[in-house]
Design an enzyme around this catalytic site. Structure first.
Site, PDB file in Angstrom:
ATOM      1  N   PRO A 128     -12.100  -9.053 -21.950  1.00 49.66           N
ATOM      2  CA  PRO A 128     -11.990  -8.908 -23.407  1.00 49.66           C
ATOM      3  C   PRO A 128     -10.653  -8.309 -23.832  1.00 49.66           C
ATOM      4  CG  PRO A 128     -13.549  -7.315 -22.551  1.00 49.66           C
ATOM      5  CD  PRO A 128     -13.186  -8.225 -21.422  1.00 49.66           C
ATOM      6  N   GLY A 129     -10.039  -7.529 -22.953  1.00 51.89           N
ATOM      7  CA  GLY A 129      -8.708  -6.991 -23.257  1.00 51.89           C
ATOM      8  C   GLY A 129      -7.695  -8.106 -23.418  1.00 51.89           C
TER       9      GLY A 129
ATOM     10  N   ILE B 156     -13.270  -1.793 -23.114  1.00 55.80           N
ATOM     11  CA  ILE B 156     -12.225  -2.830 -23.159  1.00 55.80           C
ATOM     12  C   ILE B 156     -11.704  -2.983 -21.732  1.00 55.80           C
ATOM     13  CG2 ILE B 156     -10.017  -3.570 -24.109  1.00 55.80           C
ATOM     14  CD1 ILE B 156     -10.562  -1.929 -26.582  1.00 55.80           C
ATOM     15  N   HIS B 157     -12.281  -3.927 -21.001  1.00 55.02           N
ATOM     16  CA  HIS B 157     -11.861  -4.204 -19.634  1.00 55.02           C
ATOM     17  C   HIS B 157     -11.008  -5.472 -19.641  1.00 55.02           C
ATOM     18  CE1 HIS B 157     -15.203  -7.182 -19.239  1.00 55.02           C
ATOM     19  NE2 HIS B 157     -15.781  -6.360 -20.104  1.00 55.02           N
ATOM     20  N   ALA B 158     -10.690  -5.981 -18.477  1.00 57.47           N
ATOM     21  CA  ALA B 158      -9.681  -7.040 -18.354  1.00 57.47           C
ATOM     22  C   ALA B 158      -9.936  -8.274 -19.217  1.00 57.47           C
ATOM     23  CB  ALA B 158      -9.535  -7.447 -16.888  1.00 57.47           C
TER      24      ALA B 158
END
Length: 85
Positions: free
Chosen positions: A18-19, A14-16
């Site tokens: 898709p976060g 969960i990076h920027a």
């Protein structure tokens, strides 16, 4: 309350990007949504809380959904995770 688990498949976790999409999707729902990674937890409607969990590929998360529309909201979150992470 409805709870379900999900194993993150995205190679970056969960990076920027898709976060942010996760937070936006959760923000549309009326239920309280909490994501757990181990003993850590965060409000799925708050970007800082989601990013602070540092969820990586292969990590198992547990999602708790609580509210008047929890069944429908849990299904929305399941589908979002399946399609995006």
């Amino acid at each position: 309350m409805i709870s379900f688990t999900y194993i993150i498949k995205d190679k970056f976790g969960i990076h920027a990007r898709p976060g942010l999409l996760l937070v936006q999707e959760a923000g549309k729902l009326t239920s309280n949504i909490t994501i757990f990674k181990g003993t850590d937890s965060g409000d799925a409607k708050r970007m800082f809380c989601v990013m602070n969990l540092a969820v990586k590929q292969g990590d198992q998360i547990t999602v708790h959904v609580e509210g008047e529309n929890e069944e429908a909201d849990a299904e929305v979150m399941r589908e979002f995770l399946k399609n995006n992470l």
